[in-house]
Scaffold this motif. Structure first.
Motif, PDB file in Angstrom:
ATOM      1  N   GLU A   1      28.032  24.825  48.163  1.00  0.00           N
ATOM      2  CA  GLU A   1      28.432  26.211  47.878  1.00  0.00           C
ATOM      3  C   GLU A   1      27.317  26.977  47.176  1.00  0.00           C
ATOM      4  OE1 GLU A   1      33.151  25.454  47.018  1.00  0.00           O
ATOM      5  OE2 GLU A   1      31.658  24.775  45.588  1.00  0.00           O
ATOM      6  N   GLY A   2      26.229  26.282  46.853  1.00  0.00           N
ATOM      7  CA  GLY A   2      25.123  26.901  46.128  1.00  0.00           C
ATOM      8  C   GLY A   2      24.713  26.037  44.937  1.00  0.00           C
ATOM      9  N   CYS A   3      23.876  26.598  44.039  1.00  0.00           N
ATOM     10  CA  CYS A   3      23.387  25.828  42.887  1.00  0.00           C
ATOM     11  C   CYS A   3      24.292  26.015  41.675  1.00  0.00           C
ATOM     12  CB  CYS A   3      21.983  26.309  42.498  1.00  0.00           C
ATOM     13  SG  CYS A   3      20.817  26.094  43.807  1.00  0.00           S
ATOM     14  N   ARG A   4      24.596  24.912  41.017  1.00  0.00           N
ATOM     15  CA  ARG A   4      25.430  24.910  39.815  1.00  0.00           C
ATOM     16  C   ARG A   4      24.604  24.463  38.620  1.00  0.00           C
ATOM     17  NH1 ARG A   4      30.705  25.152  40.620  1.00  0.00           N
ATOM     18  NH2 ARG A   4      31.368  24.345  42.633  1.00  0.00           N
ATOM     19  N   ASN A   5      24.828  25.078  37.468  1.00  0.00           N
ATOM     20  CA  ASN A   5      24.220  24.577  36.232  1.00  0.00           C
ATOM     21  C   ASN A   5      25.294  23.895  35.403  1.00  0.00           C
ATOM     22  OD1 ASN A   5      22.937  24.011  33.898  1.00  0.00           O
ATOM     23  ND2 ASN A   5      22.202  26.095  33.506  1.00  0.00           N
ATOM     24  N   LEU A   6      25.235  22.584  35.369  1.00  0.00           N
ATOM     25  CA  LEU A   6      26.275  21.784  34.708  1.00  0.00           C
ATOM     26  C   LEU A   6      26.260  21.928  33.193  1.00  0.00           C
ATOM     27  CD1 LEU A   6      28.356  20.027  36.216  1.00  0.00           C
ATOM     28  CD2 LEU A   6      26.346  20.440  37.591  1.00  0.00           C
ATOM     29  N   MET A   7      25.232  22.568  32.644  1.00  0.00           N
ATOM     30  CA  MET A   7      25.170  22.792  31.190  1.00  0.00           C
ATOM     31  C   MET A   7      26.110  23.932  30.795  1.00  0.00           C
ATOM     32  SD  MET A   7      23.039  20.740  29.770  1.00  0.00           S
ATOM     33  CE  MET A   7      22.192  21.391  28.336  1.00  0.00           C
ATOM     34  N   ASN A   8      26.509  24.737  31.781  1.00  0.00           N
ATOM     35  CA  ASN A   8      27.350  25.914  31.531  1.00  0.00           C
ATOM     36  C   ASN A   8      28.691  25.548  30.885  1.00  0.00           C
ATOM     37  OD1 ASN A   8      28.939  28.298  31.928  1.00  0.00           O
ATOM     38  ND2 ASN A   8      27.364  28.936  33.400  1.00  0.00           N
ATOM     39  N   ALA A   9      29.068  26.331  29.847  1.00  0.00           N
ATOM     40  CA  ALA A   9      30.291  26.044  29.081  1.00  0.00           C
ATOM     41  C   ALA A   9      31.546  26.081  29.953  1.00  0.00           C
ATOM     42  CB  ALA A   9      30.421  27.034  27.933  1.00  0.00           C
ATOM     43  N   LYS A  10      31.483  26.764  31.091  1.00  0.00           N
ATOM     44  CA  LYS A  10      32.692  26.865  31.926  1.00  0.00           C
ATOM     45  C   LYS A  10      33.126  25.520  32.520  1.00  0.00           C
ATOM     46  CE  LYS A  10      30.487  28.277  36.263  1.00  0.00           C
ATOM     47  NZ  LYS A  10      30.172  29.371  37.157  1.00  0.00           N
ATOM     48  N   TYR A  11      32.284  24.491  32.389  1.00  0.00           N
ATOM     49  CA  TYR A  11      32.652  23.173  32.945  1.00  0.00           C
ATOM     50  C   TYR A  11      33.297  22.238  31.923  1.00  0.00           C
ATOM     51  CZ  TYR A  11      29.885  24.820  36.847  1.00  0.00           C
ATOM     52  OH  TYR A  11      29.405  25.564  37.882  1.00  0.00           O
ATOM     53  N   GLU A  12      33.445  22.728  30.688  1.00  0.00           N
ATOM     54  CA  GLU A  12      33.965  21.908  29.593  1.00  0.00           C
ATOM     55  C   GLU A  12      35.278  21.185  29.932  1.00  0.00           C
ATOM     56  OE1 GLU A  12      32.634  23.765  25.585  1.00  0.00           O
ATOM     57  OE2 GLU A  12      34.822  23.851  25.661  1.00  0.00           O
ATOM     58  N   LEU A  13      36.159  21.884  30.643  1.00  0.00           N
ATOM     59  CA  LEU A  13      37.481  21.308  30.950  1.00  0.00           C
ATOM     60  C   LEU A  13      37.699  21.179  32.458  1.00  0.00           C
ATOM     61  CD1 LEU A  13      39.601  23.169  28.265  1.00  0.00           C
ATOM     62  CD2 LEU A  13      39.312  20.695  28.447  1.00  0.00           C
ATOM     63  N   ASP A  14      36.587  21.181  33.218  1.00  0.00           N
ATOM     64  CA  ASP A  14      36.685  21.159  34.688  1.00  0.00           C
ATOM     65  C   ASP A  14      36.713  19.709  35.194  1.00  0.00           C
ATOM     66  OD1 ASP A  14      36.411  21.495  37.418  1.00  0.00           O
ATOM     67  OD2 ASP A  14      34.985  23.155  37.224  1.00  0.00           O
ATOM     68  N   ASP A  15      37.877  19.287  35.673  1.00  0.00           N
ATOM     69  CA  ASP A  15      38.047  17.886  36.073  1.00  0.00           C
ATOM     70  C   ASP A  15      37.645  17.614  37.531  1.00  0.00           C
ATOM     71  OD1 ASP A  15      38.764  15.290  35.209  1.00  0.00           O
ATOM     72  OD2 ASP A  15      40.632  15.425  36.344  1.00  0.00           O
ATOM     73  N   ALA A  16      37.193  18.651  38.241  1.00  0.00           N
ATOM     74  CA  ALA A  16      36.808  18.482  39.654  1.00  0.00           C
ATOM     75  C   ALA A  16      35.459  17.763  39.748  1.00  0.00           C
ATOM     76  CB  ALA A  16      36.711  19.851  40.313  1.00  0.00           C
ATOM     77  N   PRO A  17      35.186  17.118  40.907  1.00  0.00           N
ATOM     78  CA  PRO A  17      33.856  16.527  41.086  1.00  0.00           C
ATOM     79  C   PRO A  17      32.786  17.619  41.170  1.00  0.00           C
ATOM     80  CG  PRO A  17      35.152  16.306  43.094  1.00  0.00           C
ATOM     81  CD  PRO A  17      36.055  16.910  42.071  1.00  0.00           C
ATOM     82  N   LEU A  18      31.556  17.247  40.865  1.00  0.00           N
ATOM     83  CA  LEU A  18      30.421  18.178  40.891  1.00  0.00           C
ATOM     84  C   LEU A  18      30.417  19.001  42.188  1.00  0.00           C
ATOM     85  CD1 LEU A  18      26.827  16.924  40.026  1.00  0.00           C
ATOM     86  CD2 LEU A  18      27.318  18.862  41.486  1.00  0.00           C
ATOM     87  N   ASP A  19      30.557  18.323  43.317  1.00  0.00           N
ATOM     88  CA  ASP A  19      30.632  19.017  44.610  1.00  0.00           C
ATOM     89  C   ASP A  19      31.810  18.422  45.381  1.00  0.00           C
ATOM     90  OD1 ASP A  19      30.362  19.989  47.180  1.00  0.00           O
ATOM     91  OD2 ASP A  19      28.191  19.690  47.275  1.00  0.00           O
ATOM     92  N   GLU A  20      32.789  19.295  45.672  1.00  0.00           N
ATOM     93  CA  GLU A  20      34.000  18.807  46.346  1.00  0.00           C
ATOM     94  C   GLU A  20      33.728  18.252  47.748  1.00  0.00           C
ATOM     95  OE1 GLU A  20      35.767  22.000  44.739  1.00  0.00           O
ATOM     96  OE2 GLU A  20      37.264  20.834  43.633  1.00  0.00           O
ATOM     97  N   ASN A  21      32.597  18.660  48.333  1.00  0.00           N
ATOM     98  CA  ASN A  21      32.278  18.222  49.692  1.00  0.00           C
ATOM     99  C   ASN A  21      31.209  17.144  49.726  1.00  0.00           C
ATOM    100  OD1 ASN A  21      34.030  20.156  51.028  1.00  0.00           O
ATOM    101  ND2 ASN A  21      32.596  21.668  50.207  1.00  0.00           N
ATOM    102  N   CYS A  22      31.114  16.343  48.673  1.00  0.00           N
ATOM    103  CA  CYS A  22      30.040  15.352  48.596  1.00  0.00           C
ATOM    104  C   CYS A  22      30.612  13.952  48.387  1.00  0.00           C
ATOM    105  CB  CYS A  22      29.095  15.722  47.454  1.00  0.00           C
ATOM    106  SG  CYS A  22      27.744  14.550  47.225  1.00  0.00           S
ATOM    107  N   ASP A  23      30.019  12.975  49.078  1.00  0.00           N
ATOM    108  CA  ASP A  23      30.465  11.578  48.974  1.00  0.00           C
ATOM    109  C   ASP A  23      29.497  10.719  48.185  1.00  0.00           C
ATOM    110  OD1 ASP A  23      32.709  11.921  50.631  1.00  0.00           O
ATOM    111  OD2 ASP A  23      31.410  11.900  52.401  1.00  0.00           O
ATOM    112  N   CYS A  24      28.688  11.322  47.334  1.00  0.00           N
ATOM    113  CA  CYS A  24      27.687  10.527  46.601  1.00  0.00           C
ATOM    114  C   CYS A  24      28.376   9.711  45.503  1.00  0.00           C
ATOM    115  CB  CYS A  24      26.615  11.442  46.024  1.00  0.00           C
ATOM    116  SG  CYS A  24      27.031  12.165  44.433  1.00  0.00           S
ATOM    117  N   PRO A  25      27.676   8.704  44.958  1.00  0.00           N
ATOM    118  CA  PRO A  25      28.276   7.848  43.925  1.00  0.00           C
ATOM    119  C   PRO A  25      28.740   8.653  42.705  1.00  0.00           C
ATOM    120  CG  PRO A  25      26.166   6.965  44.657  1.00  0.00           C
ATOM    121  CD  PRO A  25      26.314   8.284  45.320  1.00  0.00           C
TER     122      PRO A  25
END
Ligand code: PRF
Ligand code: ZN
Length: 376
Positions: free
Chosen positions: A288-312
């Motif tokens: 979906e584009g580039c994400r910055n995981l340092m962003n405070a909006k991810y504090e309570l986000d229980d979803a995987p980093l990329d919903e369309n990814c099968d990486c470990p």
């Protein structure tokens, strides 16, 4: 041996056979500068990240642990326990980008090591000797990478010298391959096109080095200060002059968008530190584009980093957990982001190959080109 399987406009689907295995192209090479992808990723991890080729650096391995040492330990493949192909960059680029106090002459370059300041000389013969000791699958020619913008006259002279260096590289490597005890007697050599943003110099240089009938050809000297549009213009001018029956490698490029644009213009092979370097700063590439995981909006986000990814990483962990690890400077945070980004790049190239196989590269390009560049 390169086999062209299919084309879509200028884009090429091919296969490249090496002594260390066949590479499906277009392909991405994962950058393991000193023998490891930065972020604590080993050759064992690479297997589950769809990695096909590793790229290592002549300059770094020569300084530490020393190419003689690597040779004694069986060569770079054996040393790193990586069973696939390895491409070694010649040191040309690293000498110009990392080393201090360099002095360029016809014979080669004198520079100070970035580790201890020791004065070192490297020319085409030295670079080939080091790469021969490393025993990589593919050795790169010793070149001068000119930063952009560059003066026209300087560029002409430099390209003429890089062409003369290429003849010396070929002569030396042919000799080394025949010597008893060579780590890889079937080592291949790729030439490197230079010429800054001057398409007339680029084309002249390409025509000259094409004569040597090498195993493949690279476009160097791009992504070094010019705009993306200028880079695409140079690629468009050069690829028609590159042999159709050899791999075409764009060195040190780039973003997912750069890669898609370059494939569309006929490039087969890429390398870039971006997936690992960006990951170490918490930047993740997603569908979906580039994400910055340092962003405070991810504090309570229980979803995987990329919903369309099968990486470990995406199969097991949440954005909130990775955000926490990065904030706490836990090494695992970086490592998980690196695993994801490496997997993402290799999957991007796999999807490009699939689209070419299924004659839908154009629609794949149109669907992804604007999304991949977004910041979300
Ligand atoms: N020459 C070599 N290696 C390189 C480059 C080059 O021009 C580049 C330029 N983007 C990256 N790596 N030898
Ligand atoms: Zn992932």
């Amino acid at each position: 041996m390169y086999r062209l399987l299919k084309t879509s406009g200028q884009a090429r689907r091919g296969e490249f056979q090496t002594v260390h295995g066949t590479v499906q192209m277009p392909a991405f090479m994962n950058v393991a500068t000193a023998g490891a992808i930065k972020g604590a990723v080993s050759a064992l991890d690479l297997k589950q990240l769809k990695c096909q080729v590793q790229l290592c650096n002549t300059y770094h391995l020569h300084l530490r642990p020393g190419d003689e040492t690597v040779k004694k330990l069986g060569g770079i493949c054996r040393f790193t326990r990586w069973e696939g192909p390895v491409l070694t960059d010649s040191g040309g680029f690293q000498v110009f980008s990392l080393a201090k106090l360099r002095n360029i002459r016809e014979e080669g370059v004198t520079f100070a090591s970035h580790i201890d300041g020791r004065r070192i000389f490297m020319g085409p013969e030295e670079s080939m000797r080091i790469q021969s000791n490393l025993g990589s699958t593919i050795a790169m020619a010793f070149d001068e990478c000119i930063e952009n913008p560059a003066e026209y006259a300087y560029t002409r002279n430099s390209c003429d010298r890089t062409a003369r260096w290429l003849y010396r590289c070929k002569t030396e490597l042919d000799k080394l391959k025949r010597q008893e005890g060579a780590v890889n007697p079937q080592q291949m050599l790729f030439g490197i096109n230079q010429g800054s943003t001057y398409t007339d110099i680029r084309v002249d240089h390409m025509k000259k080095i094409r004569e040597l009938n090498l195993d493949g050809y690279a476009i160097g000297g791009l992504a070094v200060g010019e705009s993306a549009e200028e880079m695409y213009r140079v690629i468009e001018a050069v690829t028609p002059e590159m042999p159709a029956d050899k791999p075409r490698y764009l060195m040190g490029v780039g973003t997912p968008v750069n890669i898609l644009e370059a494939v569309r213009r006929g490039v087969d092979l890429f390398d870039c530190v971006m997936p690992s370097r960006n990951a170490r700063h918490g930047h993740a590439f997603t569908w979906e584009g580039c994400r910055n995981l340092m962003n405070a909006k991810y504090e309570l986000d229980d979803a995987p980093l990329d919903e369309n990814c099968d990486c470990p990483c995406c199969r097991n962990f949440s954005r909130a957990y990775i955000h926490h690890l990065l904030k706490s400077k836990e090494m695992l945070g970086m490592r998980l982001c690196v695993l994801h980004n490496i997997y993402f790049y290799n999957t991007l190239l796999e999807k490009i190959r699939l689209a070419l196989d299924e004659d839908c590269f154009d629609s794949f390009y149109r669907k992804n080109i604007s999304v991949l560049g977004q910041r979300i």
